[in-house]
Design an enzyme around this catalytic site. Structure first.
Site, mmCIF file in Angstrom:
data_model
loop_
_atom_site.group_PDB
_atom_site.id
_atom_site.type_symbol
_atom_site.label_atom_id
_atom_site.label_comp_id
_atom_site.label_asym_id
_atom_site.label_seq_id
_atom_site.Cartn_x
_atom_site.Cartn_y
_atom_site.Cartn_z
ATOM 1 N N LYS A 170 0.892 -1.245 0.075
ATOM 2 C CA LYS A 170 0.175 0.008 -0.126
ATOM 3 C C LYS A 170 0.941 1.201 -0.109
ATOM 4 O O LYS A 170 0.550 2.196 -0.702
ATOM 5 C CB LYS A 170 -0.853 0.058 1.276
ATOM 6 N N LYS A 239 1.704 10.728 5.158
ATOM 7 C CA LYS A 239 1.725 9.659 6.051
ATOM 8 C C LYS A 239 2.328 8.587 5.088
ATOM 9 O O LYS A 239 3.268 7.804 5.412
ATOM 10 C CB LYS A 239 0.905 9.322 7.137
HETATM 11 P P1 NDP Z 1 -10.427 10.140 8.258
HETATM 12 O O1 NDP Z 1 -9.557 11.064 8.519
HETATM 13 O O2 NDP Z 1 -11.361 10.460 7.628
HETATM 14 O O3 NDP Z 1 -10.845 9.348 9.395
HETATM 15 C C1 NDP Z 1 -9.861 8.767 10.588
HETATM 16 C C2 NDP Z 1 -10.691 7.500 11.458
HETATM 17 O O4 NDP Z 1 -9.487 7.349 12.375
HETATM 18 C C3 NDP Z 1 -11.524 8.737 12.472
HETATM 19 O O5 NDP Z 1 -12.810 7.686 12.643
HETATM 20 C C4 NDP Z 1 -10.937 8.782 13.658
HETATM 21 O O6 NDP Z 1 -11.645 9.157 14.690
HETATM 22 C C5 NDP Z 1 -9.929 7.602 13.787
HETATM 23 N N1 NDP Z 1 -8.944 7.829 14.556
HETATM 24 C C6 NDP Z 1 -7.635 8.528 14.393
HETATM 25 N N2 NDP Z 1 -7.059 8.658 15.276
HETATM 26 C C7 NDP Z 1 -7.360 7.794 16.227
HETATM 27 C C8 NDP Z 1 -6.891 7.547 17.639
HETATM 28 N N3 NDP Z 1 -5.770 7.855 17.898
HETATM 29 N N4 NDP Z 1 -7.922 6.585 18.279
HETATM 30 C C9 NDP Z 1 -9.116 6.403 18.004
HETATM 31 N N5 NDP Z 1 -9.582 6.611 16.714
HETATM 32 C C10 NDP Z 1 -8.757 7.315 15.823
HETATM 33 O O7 NDP Z 1 -9.526 8.932 7.550
HETATM 34 P P2 NDP Z 1 -9.982 8.103 6.387
HETATM 35 O O8 NDP Z 1 -11.395 7.299 6.644
HETATM 36 O O9 NDP Z 1 -9.805 8.866 5.081
HETATM 37 O O10 NDP Z 1 -8.962 7.019 6.395
HETATM 38 C C11 NDP Z 1 -8.669 5.870 7.212
HETATM 39 C C12 NDP Z 1 -7.547 5.213 6.832
HETATM 40 O O11 NDP Z 1 -7.753 4.686 5.329
HETATM 41 C C13 NDP Z 1 -6.033 5.955 6.554
HETATM 42 O O12 NDP Z 1 -5.220 5.043 7.135
HETATM 43 C C14 NDP Z 1 -6.049 6.198 5.224
HETATM 44 O O13 NDP Z 1 -4.574 6.278 4.770
HETATM 45 C C15 NDP Z 1 -6.736 5.088 4.493
HETATM 46 N N6 NDP Z 1 -7.274 5.359 3.400
HETATM 47 C C16 NDP Z 1 -8.213 6.210 2.994
HETATM 48 C C17 NDP Z 1 -8.842 6.257 1.832
HETATM 49 C C18 NDP Z 1 -9.741 7.427 1.383
HETATM 50 O O14 NDP Z 1 -10.129 7.701 0.308
HETATM 51 N N7 NDP Z 1 -10.197 8.103 2.314
HETATM 52 C C19 NDP Z 1 -8.396 5.501 0.497
HETATM 53 C C20 NDP Z 1 -7.482 4.368 0.888
HETATM 54 C C21 NDP Z 1 -7.026 4.359 2.319
HETATM 55 P P3 NDP Z 1 -12.537 10.541 14.977
HETATM 56 O O15 NDP Z 1 -13.758 10.484 14.325
HETATM 57 O O16 NDP Z 1 -12.688 10.501 16.623
HETATM 58 O O17 NDP Z 1 -11.345 11.635 14.709
#
Ligand code: NDP
Length: 294
Positions: A170, A239
């Site tokens: 990835k 990241k």
């Molecule tokens: P977002 O920034 O939209 O959401 C992040 C999520 O992680 C939220 O639910 C947040 O909770 C939670 N979170 C972050 N830190 C913590 C922590 N310390 N403890 C508990 N919960 C935590 O990210 P995405 O949904 O876009 O991405 C999620 C993953 O998927 C990432 O690794 C990203 O790189 C990957 N990804 C994303 C894609 C995309 O198109 N968006 C495509 C492919 C991969 P809270 O709501 O409380 O902030």
């Protein structure tokens, strides 16, 4: 039917969880910011757990989709571990880093809980449509056990090797994505400034050898339209590419392009902030050139 817990209802977590519910799996959701989980659980008819451990208690498969592997490790250590039962599998769909995933897997082994890193590609659109590519690291029997759940959101599911291999593939994919966004941005800004219409240039490039997902989809849909929808944060791409650069360094592979694009992503992230989308990085090139792709 496997009981599923889904932790992390961000941009991509929500549509993935929705598809799991729609496929008929009993689903419990948890999110750090509880309000987000409450409204989402109500919307799709899932159960909402008060804590990550509560979510995991009756689950056969616990899916995490958080920002980084360190966030997953923190959630595991700060309570989730107490809710996990022997025989369960933690399927981590975070785009993570191999070293932390290996540490989490070793920790879970103490509780006879399996770990599979399973980052996804295909964006929010792919998650909505259930067409994500899912790259998995872990023991094959562990992956096979949870495959029916992955089928709910994934179209191409690939076993890449032991724990951490999904993360590694990835990260390198993301480095290629960043390289093509940055390269296509430079090409189109230069062409725009020299008087060639970017849409004409893209028509040529997309029928020629310079084409990529960036030129075929991202630029026509997001840059030429100036829509720049926020679906995948630049902070997360930064990241990802730093993980790729670290892997190359760890393996002593000279990878100057990967290191450079990691620095460019950090630079753009610093300039545009936490909420900017990954494609907005192109606006940094536009500012430097005092020209726009439109
Ligand atoms: P977002 O920034 O939209 O959401 C992040 C999520 O992680 C939220 O639910 C947040 O909770 C939670 N979170 C972050 N830190 C913590 C922590 N310390 N403890 C508990 N919960 C935590 O990210 P995405 O949904 O876009 O991405 C999620 C993953 O998927 C990432 O690794 C990203 O790189 C990957 N990804 C994303 C894609 C995309 O198109 N968006 C495509 C492919 C991969 P809270 O709501 O409380 O902030």
């Amino acid at each position: 039917m496997l009981n599923v817990a889904f932790l992390g209802l961000g941009s991509i977590g929500r549509p993935m969880a929705r598809r799991i519910k729609e496929a008929g799996f009993p689903l419990t959701v948890w999110n750090r910011t509880a309000d987000r989980a409450a409204s989402f659980a109500k919307e799709i008819g899932a159960k909402q757990a008060k804590t990550s451990a509560d979510a995991a208690r009756d689950a056969d498969v616990i899916i995490t989709c958080l920002s980084t592997s360190l966030d997953v490790e923190q959630v595991v250590e700060s309570g989730l571990i107490d809710g996990l039962t022997a025989g369960a599998t933690l399927l981590d769909c975070t785009s993570g880093d191999p070293a932390t995933s290996k540490r989490i897997a070793a920790r879970l082994q103490e509780k006879k809980v399996a770990f599979v890193d399973a980052p996804v590609s295909g964006g929010v659109k792919g998650a909505n449509e259930g067409t994500l590519t899912v790259m998995c690291g872990g023991a094959l029997p562990d992956l096979d056990r949870v495959r029916p759940v992955i089928d709910a959101f994934g179209k191409k599911i690939v076993h890449c090797g032991p724990v951490g291999s999904g993360d590694a593939v990835k990260a390198m994919n993301q480095a290629l994505l960043a390289l093509t966004i940055w390269g296509t941005g430079e090409a189109l800004v230069a062409l725009a400034k020299s008087g060639v219409s970017p849409s004409v240039a893209l028509e040529v490039i997309n029928a020629s050898s310079g084409r990529s997902n960036a030129s075929m989809n991202l630029f026509p849909e997001r840059v030429l339209t100036r829509a720049f929808p926020r679906t995948f944060r630049l902070a997360l791409m930064d990241k990802d590419v730093r993980i790729a650069a670290q892997i190359a360094r760890d393996e002593r592979v000279p990878a100057p392009l990967t290191q450079l694009v990691a620095d460019l992503c950090t630079l753009a992230h610093t300039e545009l902030g936490e909420e900017a989308d990954h494609v907005e990085a192109v606006q940094v090139i536009e500012r430097w050139a005092a020209a726009q792709i439109k």
